[in-house]
Design a protein around this motif. Structure first.
Motif, PDB file in Angstrom:
ATOM      1  N   SER A  18      -6.866  -4.341  -0.187  1.00 25.81           N
ATOM      2  CA  SER A  18      -6.007  -3.646   0.789  1.00 25.81           C
ATOM      3  C   SER A  18      -5.873  -2.142   0.534  1.00 25.81           C
ATOM      4  O   SER A  18      -5.839  -1.378   1.503  1.00 25.81           O
ATOM      5  CB  SER A  18      -4.642  -4.326   0.935  1.00 25.81           C
ATOM      6  OG  SER A  18      -3.961  -4.439  -0.278  1.00 25.81           O
ATOM      7  N   PRO A  19      -5.862  -1.677  -0.733  1.00 35.47           N
ATOM      8  CA  PRO A  19      -5.857  -0.214  -0.910  1.00 35.47           C
ATOM      9  C   PRO A  19      -7.147   0.434  -0.385  1.00 35.47           C
ATOM     10  O   PRO A  19      -7.099   1.513   0.201  1.00 35.47           O
ATOM     11  CB  PRO A  19      -5.734  -0.026  -2.425  1.00 35.47           C
ATOM     12  CG  PRO A  19      -5.155  -1.293  -2.933  1.00 35.47           C
ATOM     13  CD  PRO A  19      -5.668  -2.369  -2.015  1.00 35.47           C
ATOM     14  N   LEU A  20      -8.275  -0.242  -0.575  1.00 40.53           N
ATOM     15  CA  LEU A  20      -9.529   0.273  -0.013  1.00 40.53           C
ATOM     16  C   LEU A  20      -9.450   0.293   1.507  1.00 40.53           C
ATOM     17  O   LEU A  20      -9.807   1.291   2.142  1.00 40.53           O
ATOM     18  CB  LEU A  20     -10.721  -0.586  -0.448  1.00 40.53           C
ATOM     19  CG  LEU A  20     -11.351  -0.266  -1.792  1.00 40.53           C
ATOM     20  CD1 LEU A  20     -12.417  -1.300  -2.141  1.00 40.53           C
ATOM     21  CD2 LEU A  20     -11.929   1.140  -1.811  1.00 40.53           C
ATOM     22  N   ALA A  21      -8.977  -0.810   2.090  1.00 38.22           N
ATOM     23  CA  ALA A  21      -8.864  -0.885   3.550  1.00 38.22           C
ATOM     24  C   ALA A  21      -7.934   0.211   4.078  1.00 38.22           C
ATOM     25  O   ALA A  21      -8.231   0.849   5.087  1.00 38.22           O
ATOM     26  CB  ALA A  21      -8.360  -2.271   3.964  1.00 38.22           C
ATOM     27  N   GLU A  22      -6.834   0.446   3.376  1.00 34.96           N
ATOM     28  CA  GLU A  22      -5.898   1.504   3.776  1.00 34.96           C
ATOM     29  C   GLU A  22      -6.584   2.865   3.742  1.00 34.96           C
ATOM     30  O   GLU A  22      -6.514   3.638   4.703  1.00 34.96           O
ATOM     31  CB  GLU A  22      -4.678   1.521   2.848  1.00 34.96           C
ATOM     32  CG  GLU A  22      -3.723   2.671   3.133  1.00 34.96           C
ATOM     33  CD  GLU A  22      -2.605   2.823   2.120  1.00 34.96           C
ATOM     34  OE1 GLU A  22      -1.972   3.901   2.109  1.00 34.96           O
ATOM     35  OE2 GLU A  22      -2.346   1.882   1.335  1.00 34.96           O
ATOM     36  N   GLY A  23      -7.242   3.160   2.638  1.00 39.21           N
ATOM     37  CA  GLY A  23      -7.906   4.463   2.486  1.00 39.21           C
ATOM     38  C   GLY A  23      -9.004   4.682   3.522  1.00 39.21           C
ATOM     39  O   GLY A  23      -9.111   5.763   4.117  1.00 39.21           O
ATOM     40  N   ILE A  24      -9.815   3.657   3.741  1.00 42.23           N
ATOM     41  CA  ILE A  24     -10.916   3.763   4.708  1.00 42.23           C
ATOM     42  C   ILE A  24     -10.345   3.922   6.117  1.00 42.23           C
ATOM     43  O   ILE A  24     -10.782   4.794   6.877  1.00 42.23           O
ATOM     44  CB  ILE A  24     -11.844   2.533   4.631  1.00 42.23           C
ATOM     45  CG1 ILE A  24     -12.499   2.414   3.243  1.00 42.23           C
ATOM     46  CG2 ILE A  24     -12.917   2.616   5.713  1.00 42.23           C
ATOM     47  CD1 ILE A  24     -13.164   1.062   2.980  1.00 42.23           C
ATOM     48  N   MET A  25      -9.367   3.092   6.474  1.00 34.34           N
ATOM     49  CA  MET A  25      -8.768   3.146   7.815  1.00 34.34           C
ATOM     50  C   MET A  25      -8.135   4.504   8.063  1.00 34.34           C
ATOM     51  O   MET A  25      -8.315   5.095   9.123  1.00 34.34           O
ATOM     52  CB  MET A  25      -7.717   2.031   7.946  1.00 34.34           C
ATOM     53  CG  MET A  25      -7.184   1.835   9.350  1.00 34.34           C
ATOM     54  SD  MET A  25      -8.253   0.812  10.380  1.00 34.34           S
ATOM     55  CE  MET A  25      -9.021   2.054  11.387  1.00 34.34           C
ATOM     56  N   ARG A  26      -7.399   5.005   7.079  1.00 35.95           N
ATOM     57  CA  ARG A  26      -6.755   6.322   7.203  1.00 35.95           C
ATOM     58  C   ARG A  26      -7.771   7.417   7.516  1.00 35.95           C
ATOM     59  O   ARG A  26      -7.488   8.328   8.284  1.00 35.95           O
ATOM     60  CB  ARG A  26      -6.099   6.682   5.872  1.00 35.95           C
ATOM     61  CG  ARG A  26      -4.647   6.646   5.957  1.00 35.95           C
ATOM     62  CD  ARG A  26      -3.993   7.204   4.739  1.00 35.95           C
ATOM     63  NE  ARG A  26      -2.710   6.510   4.714  1.00 35.95           N
ATOM     64  CZ  ARG A  26      -1.894   6.503   3.728  1.00 35.95           C
ATOM     65  NH1 ARG A  26      -2.178   7.139   2.630  1.00 35.95           N
ATOM     66  NH2 ARG A  26      -0.770   5.861   3.807  1.00 35.95           N
ATOM     67  N   SER A  27      -8.932   7.323   6.884  1.00 35.44           N
ATOM     68  CA  SER A  27      -9.955   8.368   7.046  1.00 35.44           C
ATOM     69  C   SER A  27     -10.558   8.379   8.454  1.00 35.44           C
ATOM     70  O   SER A  27     -11.192   9.345   8.848  1.00 35.44           O
ATOM     71  CB  SER A  27     -11.066   8.196   6.002  1.00 35.44           C
ATOM     72  OG  SER A  27     -11.911   7.091   6.326  1.00 35.44           O
ATOM     73  N   LYS A  28     -10.336   7.315   9.215  1.00 38.06           N
ATOM     74  CA  LYS A  28     -10.954   7.181  10.538  1.00 38.06           C
ATOM     75  C   LYS A  28      -9.993   7.408  11.697  1.00 38.06           C
ATOM     76  O   LYS A  28     -10.408   7.393  12.847  1.00 38.06           O
ATOM     77  CB  LYS A  28     -11.568   5.779  10.677  1.00 38.06           C
ATOM     78  CG  LYS A  28     -12.684   5.565   9.677  1.00 38.06           C
ATOM     79  CD  LYS A  28     -13.256   4.180   9.733  1.00 38.06           C
ATOM     80  CE  LYS A  28     -14.335   4.088   8.654  1.00 38.06           C
ATOM     81  NZ  LYS A  28     -15.052   2.843   8.697  1.00 38.06           N
ATOM     82  N   LEU A  29      -8.704   7.563  11.395  1.00 31.56           N
ATOM     83  CA  LEU A  29      -7.701   7.695  12.453  1.00 31.56           C
ATOM     84  C   LEU A  29      -6.961   9.026  12.344  1.00 31.56           C
ATOM     85  O   LEU A  29      -6.802   9.570  11.255  1.00 31.56           O
ATOM     86  CB  LEU A  29      -6.680   6.552  12.352  1.00 31.56           C
ATOM     87  CG  LEU A  29      -7.205   5.144  12.584  1.00 31.56           C
ATOM     88  CD1 LEU A  29      -6.113   4.121  12.270  1.00 31.56           C
ATOM     89  CD2 LEU A  29      -7.724   4.965  13.998  1.00 31.56           C
ATOM     90  N   ASN A  30      -6.484   9.501  13.477  1.00 28.94           N
ATOM     91  CA  ASN A  30      -5.694  10.723  13.537  1.00 28.94           C
ATOM     92  C   ASN A  30      -4.305  10.429  12.966  1.00 28.94           C
ATOM     93  O   ASN A  30      -3.570   9.603  13.524  1.00 28.94           O
ATOM     94  CB  ASN A  30      -5.613  11.154  15.003  1.00 28.94           C
ATOM     95  CG  ASN A  30      -4.808  12.413  15.201  1.00 28.94           C
ATOM     96  OD1 ASN A  30      -3.929  12.747  14.415  1.00 28.94           O
ATOM     97  ND2 ASN A  30      -5.109  13.116  16.273  1.00 28.94           N
ATOM     98  N   PHE A  31      -3.953  11.106  11.873  1.00 30.49           N
ATOM     99  CA  PHE A  31      -2.691  10.816  11.189  1.00 30.49           C
ATOM    100  C   PHE A  31      -1.466  11.171  12.037  1.00 30.49           C
ATOM    101  O   PHE A  31      -0.367  10.703  11.746  1.00 30.49           O
ATOM    102  CB  PHE A  31      -2.612  11.519   9.827  1.00 30.49           C
ATOM    103  CG  PHE A  31      -2.405  12.999   9.903  1.00 30.49           C
ATOM    104  CD1 PHE A  31      -1.136  13.536   9.871  1.00 30.49           C
ATOM    105  CD2 PHE A  31      -3.491  13.862  10.016  1.00 30.49           C
ATOM    106  CE1 PHE A  31      -0.939  14.900   9.947  1.00 30.49           C
ATOM    107  CE2 PHE A  31      -3.304  15.227  10.092  1.00 30.49           C
ATOM    108  CZ  PHE A  31      -2.026  15.751  10.061  1.00 30.49           C
ATOM    109  N   THR A  32      -1.631  11.966  13.085  1.00 24.99           N
ATOM    110  CA  THR A  32      -0.483  12.269  13.941  1.00 24.99           C
ATOM    111  C   THR A  32      -0.187  11.113  14.896  1.00 24.99           C
ATOM    112  O   THR A  32       0.899  11.031  15.441  1.00 24.99           O
ATOM    113  CB  THR A  32      -0.697  13.557  14.765  1.00 24.99           C
ATOM    114  OG1 THR A  32      -1.794  13.379  15.653  1.00 24.99           O
ATOM    115  CG2 THR A  32      -0.934  14.760  13.853  1.00 24.99           C
TER     116      THR A  32
END
Length: 154
Positions: A18-32
């Motif tokens: 899940s930390p990998l999934a979180e990091g990867i997902m974050r890198s692909k989405l607009n944080f705003t």
């Protein structure tokens, strides 16, 4: 309450998948527009950083997940998050069992169902294996999060 869509990634210990999934997902989405977090169904690693092998495979792929801290899934997460992605059947059973209502349980999806609907595939837990298991998990999660990002961003 913000208008961000919230995504939660869940595995057993919240130190490998899940930390990998979180990091990867974050890198692909607009944080705003999106918030991504992760949690575990087991609370034995609360407050710890992800497993060093997860940190290493993330770093190798240009991501830094060292600021993440393990936490245990709570009932409040069902209200806080719009999407809850789990890694395997065991996580699915544990998370849906904690859901306060059927509507909350409907938020829970096995992450590989985004790539292979209806096949019931698991992201294997790499904890007891070698580095190659972490590499394989990274590739699976990278592909699954591509599909999720594409779906959520239209």
């Amino acid at each position: 309450m913000s208008d961000k869509q919230r995504i939660l990634m869940v595995c057993l210990g919240n130190i490998c998948r899940s930390p990998l999934a979180e990091g990867i997902m974050r890198s692909k989405l607009n944080f705003t527009k999106f918030e991504v977090d992760s949690a575990g169904t087991y609370g034995g690693h609360v407050g710890e950083q992800p497993d060093n092998r997860s940190i290493e495979v993330a770093r190798k792929n240009g991501l830094d997940i060292t600021n993440q801290k393990c936490r245990k899934l709570t009932v409040d997460d069902f209200d806080r998050f719009d999407y809850i992605y789990v890694m395997d059947d065991s996580n699915f059973r544990d998370v849906t069992a904690l859901a306060p209502t059927p509507e909350h349980a409907n938020k829970v999806v096995k992450i590989l169902d985004e790539l292979f609907p209806g096949e019931g595939l698991d992201v294997p837990d790499p904890y007891y294996g070698g580095q190659q298991g972490f590499e394989n998990v990274y590739k699976m999660l990278d592909q699954a999060t591509d599909a999720i990002a594409k779906k959520l961003q239209g």
